[in-house]
Design an enzyme around this catalytic site. Structure first.
Site, PDB file in Angstrom:
ATOM      1  N   CYS A   1       0.834  -1.199   0.000  1.00  0.00           N
ATOM      2  CA  CYS A   1       0.000   0.000   0.000  1.00  0.00           C
ATOM      3  C   CYS A   1       0.868   1.248   0.000  1.00  0.00           C
ATOM      4  O   CYS A   1       0.606   2.211  -0.729  1.00  0.00           O
ATOM      5  CB  CYS A   1      -0.931  -0.008   1.210  1.00  0.00           C
ATOM      6  SG  CYS A   1      -2.103   1.375   1.224  1.00  0.00           S
TER       7      CYS A   1
ATOM      8  N   CYS B   1      -6.430  -3.994   7.025  1.00  0.00           N
ATOM      9  CA  CYS B   1      -7.531  -3.041   6.901  1.00  0.00           C
ATOM     10  C   CYS B   1      -8.678  -3.555   6.051  1.00  0.00           C
ATOM     11  O   CYS B   1      -9.840  -3.225   6.293  1.00  0.00           O
ATOM     12  CB  CYS B   1      -7.021  -1.707   6.359  1.00  0.00           C
ATOM     13  SG  CYS B   1      -6.500  -1.735   4.619  1.00  0.00           S
TER      14      CYS B   1
END
Length: 366
Positions: A101, A193
């Site tokens: 990410c 997440c």
């Protein structure tokens, strides 16, 4: 400078944006919409990027008096992070999605758009320090995120800002409260997440499907069956489907994973010891690979231990020879190198772990 503040909706990014404002920068806040179904991605301290988080980020921006936008990166996030995560597990690896990410989304896709719009830097709430292109561990060792930022290139670091890395987390919360930011007491996000349930095995199983295989011992004897190598990682002790410990009465751990045959090998804790780490996709924070072997301290997972070592750049990545063994070293994780004469704080570079060896080439040099 014109600074784009990435605001997740948490306390760290809110204070980071506030500090950028205090420093006199022209700051604009942006929240990244990373899910096609954002309403499902927040369960207490699990998940992120939900509608709740976007709202929290917007309210923080209002308090700071800065413009605020929501940018949709859901498709890019799915392709570069979620799909990569699933494919890596299917290949018998243990990836860290935060690494991808940061590398592909926050400091590539987001930073590229920021530069195209005339911004000079992207500020985030990561716990790390950055000065003159040198990436260092955060002051708060328990919150340090330099490991997951070590995949950034020199160019990416040149347009990054980490305003909270020089402050312990409790002081960040106190500062947020003093500034009137409602997120001062908001729980930190935990786990992965995009898996708010916390059940990684179920998440992967739904996408990879059942791929039966065997759990075997060091001699290849079949001990149990399993539904897919994606349910295992190197060093795993629980959930192996075994009736009990080994013949010697000691616990058994996952020591090897073969995605082609589907075999998951188990063995003793001693069999987990690794003395050499081979990594691919080397990234050097200085922008150039060292021309000789270098002394370093290596870390092989986000919250794992470190060991002194000697690292050397290779044609395909880097090789790290340890002076002390490490355990639980899994393919797909990053091997992050720190400079030993900086108390192990300064990042030298990183590579994605592709393989390990158990022989001890530097054992006599300890």
């Amino acid at each position: 400078m014109r600074v784009l503040a990435a605001m997740s909706g948490g306390v760290d990014s809110a204070v980071a944006a506030a500090r950028a404002v205090d420093a006199g920068h022209d700051v604009v806040g942006v929240h990244l919409a990373l899910s096609a179904t954002p309403g499902t991605l927040r369960t207490g301290s699990r998940g992120c990027c939900s509608k709740e988080d976007a709202g929290d980020a917007r309210r923080a921006a209002d308090v700071l008096g800065i413009p605020f936008y929501v940018w949709d990166f859901a498709d890019r996030f799915k392709e570069d992070v979620i799909d990569d995560f699933v494919a890596s597990y299917a290949a018998g690896e243990t990836p860290n999605p935060c690494l991808r990410c940061n590398e592909k989304i926050k400091f590539s896709a987001l930073a590229d758009r920021a530069v195209a719009l005339g911004f000079d830097a992207v500020a985030t709430g990561h716990y790390a320090r950055l000065a003159d292109g040198v990436l260092r561990r955060a002051v708060d060792a328990d919150k340090d995120q330099s490991y997951v930022l070590a995949v950034l290139t020199a160019q990416q670091l040149s347009r990054a800002m980490f305003p909270v890395g020089d402050t312990p987390k409790p002081e960040i919360r106190a500062e947020a409260a003093a500034r009137g930011l409602a997120v001062a007491d908001k729980p930190d996000s935990h786990d992965i997440c995009f898996i708010p349930s916390g059940d990684t095995r179920a998440f992967l199983g739904a996408r990879i499907g059942i791929r039966p295989g065997a759990v075997v011992d060091a001699d290849g004897r079949k001990l149990a069956e399993h539904e897919g190598v994606h349910g295992f990682t190197i060093g795993q002790r629980k959930g192996l489907g075994l009736p009990g410990p080994g013949p010697d009465g000691k616990p058994r751990y996952v020591t090897g994973i073969d995605p082609d045959s589907g075999e998951v090998r188990v063995g003793s804790a001693e069999e987990l010891q690794v003395w050499t780490v081979r990594a691919e996709r080397a990234i050097w924070t200085s922008g150039a690979a060292p021309d000789r072997a270098i002394d370093c301290v290596v870390q092989v997972r986000a919250h794992g231990g470190t060991a002194p070592a000697v690292a050397e750049a290779t044609a395909t990545g880097l090789t790290v020879r340890l002076r002390e063994p490490l355990t639980g070293v899994a393919r797909g994780q990053a091997a992050v190198l720190y400079r030993p004469d900086s108390a192990g704080d300064e990042v030298i570079g990183s590579g994605t772990i592709a393989g390990t060896e158990s022989a001890a080439p530097l054992a006599e040099a300890r």
